[in-house]
Design an enzyme around this catalytic site. Sequence first.
Site, short mmCIF file in Angstrom:
data_model
loop_
_atom_site.label_atom_id
_atom_site.label_comp_id
_atom_site.label_asym_id
_atom_site.label_seq_id
_atom_site.Cartn_x
_atom_site.Cartn_y
_atom_site.Cartn_z
N HIS A 214 36.83 45.08 49.28
CA HIS A 214 36.80 45.71 47.94
C HIS A 214 36.96 47.48 48.46
O HIS A 214 36.60 47.84 47.20
CB HIS A 214 35.17 45.60 47.48
CG HIS A 214 34.94 44.35 46.41
ND1 HIS A 214 33.54 43.53 46.06
CD2 HIS A 214 36.12 43.78 46.10
CE1 HIS A 214 34.14 42.46 45.48
NE2 HIS A 214 35.67 42.61 45.16
N ARG B 252 43.60 40.64 47.35
CA ARG B 252 42.87 39.54 46.50
C ARG B 252 43.40 38.49 45.35
O ARG B 252 43.15 37.43 45.21
CB ARG B 252 42.54 40.42 45.00
CG ARG B 252 42.03 40.24 43.87
CD ARG B 252 41.90 41.32 42.12
NE ARG B 252 40.95 41.02 41.77
CZ ARG B 252 41.50 40.58 40.47
NH1 ARG B 252 42.62 40.04 40.16
NH2 ARG B 252 40.45 39.92 39.20
N ASP C 231 38.85 51.22 55.31
CA ASP C 231 38.11 51.76 55.82
C ASP C 231 36.44 50.69 56.05
O ASP C 231 36.51 49.53 54.91
CB ASP C 231 37.69 52.50 55.89
CG ASP C 231 37.27 53.41 54.54
OD1 ASP C 231 36.55 52.40 53.61
OD2 ASP C 231 37.85 54.74 54.45
N GLY D 107 41.02 26.05 48.13
CA GLY D 107 41.81 26.27 49.16
C GLY D 107 43.20 26.50 49.18
O GLY D 107 43.91 26.96 48.04
N HIS E 243 41.53 34.97 46.03
CA HIS E 243 41.41 34.15 43.95
C HIS E 243 42.74 32.71 44.20
O HIS E 243 41.56 31.57 44.13
CB HIS E 243 42.10 34.66 43.42
CG HIS E 243 41.21 35.85 42.93
ND1 HIS E 243 41.08 35.76 41.62
CD2 HIS E 243 39.84 36.68 43.11
CE1 HIS E 243 39.76 36.11 40.79
NE2 HIS E 243 39.73 36.70 42.67
N PRO F 8 33.33 33.33 42.32
CA PRO F 8 32.59 33.97 42.15
C PRO F 8 32.57 35.60 41.75
O PRO F 8 33.88 36.06 41.49
CB PRO F 8 32.74 34.59 43.86
CG PRO F 8 32.50 33.40 44.74
CD PRO F 8 34.32 33.56 43.43
N ASN G 128 42.18 35.64 36.48
CA ASN G 128 43.22 35.72 37.27
C ASN G 128 43.75 36.74 36.46
O ASN G 128 45.40 37.01 36.95
CB ASN G 128 43.91 34.63 37.58
CG ASN G 128 42.89 34.01 38.90
OD1 ASN G 128 42.90 34.78 39.72
ND2 ASN G 128 43.33 32.58 39.20
#
Length: 319
Positions: A189, A60, A249, A70, A64, A159, A92
């Site tokens: 996720h 994550r 997975d 960038g 972020h 997002p 965050n």
Amino acid sequence: MASYRVVCSLALLLITIPASRAMLDSHYYDQTCPQAEAIILQTVRNASIYDPKVPARLLRMFFHDCFIRGCDASILLDTTPGNQAEKDGPPNVSVRSFYVIDDAKAKLEMACPQTVSCADVIAIAARDVVTMSGGPSWDVLKGRKDGRVSKASDTINLPAPTFNVSQLIHSFAKRALGVKDLVALSGGHTLGFSHCSSFQNRIHNFSSMHDVDPNMNLQLAEVLRKKCRKPHTDPSAGTLLDSTSSIFDNEYFRQLTQGKGVFGSDQALFIDDNTKSTVEAFAKDQSLFFGEFAASMVKLGNAGVIEKGEVRLKCASVN
């Protein structure tokens, strides 16, 4: 993708991050710090044994970081008296495990002083946690430099978990990422956990007609309503993002086909015709998902790379 926490207004403009023209190279440190990747891997592995939440958190963190200015490690900079940094922006505040990157960087400075950038450490660590969790591996292109600017206000451009597919496509396009990249990277996720605040709107007072989002599986909704009661009084409450949340997975995509996406932005991928067929393909073929995820991670890793930045001595502060 990494769990999204902030709700963005439609009226807000997204920062455009161009694809980098910097010459990144998978062999960038072969001569100057050949042990760099081994040092990072060992650090990440040890931290993950101690805290199983580390893999999801580092993945994550990479998302972020790259989605703001960038891939420049701006997410690692601490707030100063005159500036509130990215890591303290609303989406965050739940990003954790910065100490793992700091630990790896300290070891790299001992082995190869002033050589390996913090931005490259994050990119390599993100690959390592995916592979360690059973996911694909890929050659990380290296040679990024670290940025000197980090603003909490820029995190409004991440997002949101409430985005529809049109908003997601627009957001990803600003990072030179296409629809297939959007779906593949959302598959990140498959690792991790979300607090109730990121999906509370789907399980309580969803609309004037429905208390619960009608696109959510009823059994899942019932479970989430018990975990995230109204009024919401437990800030630590939440849920795993899929049933195999410590394993990388394609279970995330299988759950979307059953209405079991936790975020509205996730479930929207199976509802919208622009993305539904890709979700179905990844749900059926894990190898296909792995290949596309790896390719998209390389593309995301090229976003806004700095050629003339610095190599920080400590990741939390500029030199």
